[in-house]
Design an enzyme around this catalytic site. Structure first.
Site, PDB file in Angstrom:
ATOM      1  N   ASP A 196      20.204  34.040  39.997  1.00  0.00           N
ATOM      2  CA  ASP A 196      19.907  32.701  39.478  1.00  0.00           C
ATOM      3  C   ASP A 196      21.033  31.701  39.682  1.00  0.00           C
ATOM      4  O   ASP A 196      21.017  30.621  39.091  1.00  0.00           O
ATOM      5  CB  ASP A 196      19.591  32.789  37.988  1.00  0.00           C
ATOM      6  CG  ASP A 196      20.746  33.361  37.176  1.00  0.00           C
ATOM      7  OD1 ASP A 196      21.626  34.015  37.765  1.00  0.00           O
ATOM      8  OD2 ASP A 196      20.770  33.156  35.948  1.00  0.00           O
ATOM      9  N   GLU A 197      22.008  32.018  40.512  1.00  0.00           N
ATOM     10  CA  GLU A 197      23.196  31.167  40.591  1.00  0.00           C
ATOM     11  C   GLU A 197      23.801  31.252  41.983  1.00  0.00           C
ATOM     12  O   GLU A 197      23.898  32.328  42.572  1.00  0.00           O
ATOM     13  CB  GLU A 197      24.206  31.634  39.537  1.00  0.00           C
ATOM     14  CG  GLU A 197      25.466  30.844  39.448  1.00  0.00           C
ATOM     15  CD  GLU A 197      26.422  31.423  38.406  1.00  0.00           C
ATOM     16  OE1 GLU A 197      27.545  30.897  38.308  1.00  0.00           O
ATOM     17  OE2 GLU A 197      26.042  32.386  37.709  1.00  0.00           O
ATOM     18  N   ASP A 244      22.548  26.432  39.146  1.00  0.00           N
ATOM     19  CA  ASP A 244      22.355  27.465  38.127  1.00  0.00           C
ATOM     20  C   ASP A 244      20.962  27.282  37.532  1.00  0.00           C
ATOM     21  O   ASP A 244      20.661  26.238  36.937  1.00  0.00           O
ATOM     22  CB  ASP A 244      23.428  27.316  37.041  1.00  0.00           C
ATOM     23  CG  ASP A 244      23.472  28.502  36.096  1.00  0.00           C
ATOM     24  OD1 ASP A 244      22.777  29.510  36.355  1.00  0.00           O
ATOM     25  OD2 ASP A 244      24.203  28.426  35.091  1.00  0.00           O
TER      26      ASP A 244
END
Length: 380
Positions: A122-123, A27
């Protein structure tokens, strides 16, 4: 018969080892906001949000850690964020830049495994039970990934490592920013039992409040409830809660997962009874949906409105357009028209949601690739 694994010197039964996976959850730390602070030195060390203007009913897409100290978080109305911090810097999203950085990060992931499930720009989850570099420890892979991301992007990431997706996700939330947490197989049940219920991934503020009313405050309390009781109070989600309370999650890491819809919804801590407030919340949700559509470079033809009343009765209304849409004004006007078609009968509302399906971008209709390797001897 016991089988040794290098999980902190612990021993696991042969059957347990055969079932265990090694999952890494990565993350990025305050991704959008960190990119803006990286690219503009004037923003560094200052409270900043990426999102719409408070004068245009915008919503926060991301908040810097400096902004989070004021209680600002993603999905918060921009006007609320500004009220919490009058000196807050607002920056419009640059999704083309975020997508470019995300692609570079995913290239790093693919250096270690093809089983990569992107949750957002983003993850991502990685199944490294078998990995391309034949690295024994999943935690070593996570460290290599964090280092490579920083060298490539000058951005930090936090990683969680464990035996399933739920635990890996929980691990990555333990030590932000720039952290690495490992939940070993032998520690999994105790970790979940000690966890406050409001810290569970997928249990939001409203659900946590309901659990508190049922005297469920920790994972141990949740584990003490039967499947029948949980499904009675929480519907289909009750089965998921029953399993995660026992540190169980058999969901595979799905590479190239099909994205069928994009949407957002809000559960209200206090039920809404004021009509104008309902429409205001609906517009905020529409704004967040617009951001997500832009993030994923897609549009949709079918808009679905979701309404849940205070008595937990739920209904949906949908409309399919001839051409795909993605603009805030259009999303809100269609959602508003669908909302006006509902007979409220003086009932209050506890949840509103908007989603778009029939997405038009081919990038989101790839075939799902399931894990090729079920499990081997596990070493974290």
């Amino acid at each position: 018969m016991k089988s040794e694994t290098a999980c902190g010197g612990a021993t696991l039964g042969q059957e347990s080892v055969a079932r265990t996976r090694k999952i890494v959850h990565v993350d990025m730390d305050a991704f959008y906001a960190s990119v803006e602070q990286r690219d503009n030195p004037r923003y560094r060390g200052k409270p900043l949000v990426v999102g719409g203007s408070p004068n245009q009913r915008g919503v926060v897409a991301a908040a810097s850690y400096e902004a989070r100290k004021f209680g600002i978080h993603s999905a918060m109305p921009s006007v609320t964020a500004f009220a919490k911090c009058p000196g807050l810097i607002f920056v419009r999203p640059r999704f083309d830049v975020y997508r470019e950085i995300s692609a570079a990060i995913h290239a790093i992931f693919k250096h270690y495994s093809d089983l990569v499930e992107g949750v957002a720009l983003d993850e991502a989850y990685l199944d490294v039970t078998e990995n391309k570099q034949n690295i024994t420890y999943a935690s070593t892979i996570a460290r290599h990934i964090k280092t490579a991301i920083f060298q490539e992007t000058q951005l930090t990431a936090t990683a969680g490592v464990s035996i399933n997706k739920f635990l890996a996700k929980m691990a990555s939330g333990q030590n932000k920013p720039n952290g690495l947490t490992v939940i070993l197989p032998e520690d999994a049940i105790a970790f979940v039992e000690d966890l406050p219920i409001e810290k569970f991934h997928s249990i939001g503020e409203v659900t946590a409040a309901k659990m508190h009313s049922l005297s469920i405050h920790t994972g141990a309390d949740l584990k003490g409830r039967s499947l029948l009781e949980l499904t009675h109070h929480f519907g289909k989600a009750g089965q998921y809660y029953y399993k995660i309370a026992r540190a169980e999650d058999d969901r595979p890491v799905e590479a190239n997962r099909v994205r069928k819809s994009i949407g957002a919804e809000t559960s209200f801590a206090q039920d809404l009874s004021d009509y104008s407030e309902m429409l205001q919340e609906l517009e905020q949700i529409a704004s967040f949906v617009e951001q997500r559509l832009e993030q994923h470079e897609t549009r949709g033809r079918t808009l679905t409105l979701k309404v849940k009343f205070s008595d937990y009765q739920q209904l949906t209304r949908s409309k399919t357009m001839l051409a795909p849409i993605s603009e805030l004004s259009t999303i809100f006007e269609i959602a508003k028209a669908l909302f006006l078609s509902i007979e409220l009968e003086n009932r209050s509302i506890r949840l509103l949601g908007i989603s778009l399906s029939n997405l038009d971008n081919a990038k989101h209709t790839q075939v799902i690739q399931l894990p090729l390797f079920q499990n081997a001897g596990i070493i974290f």
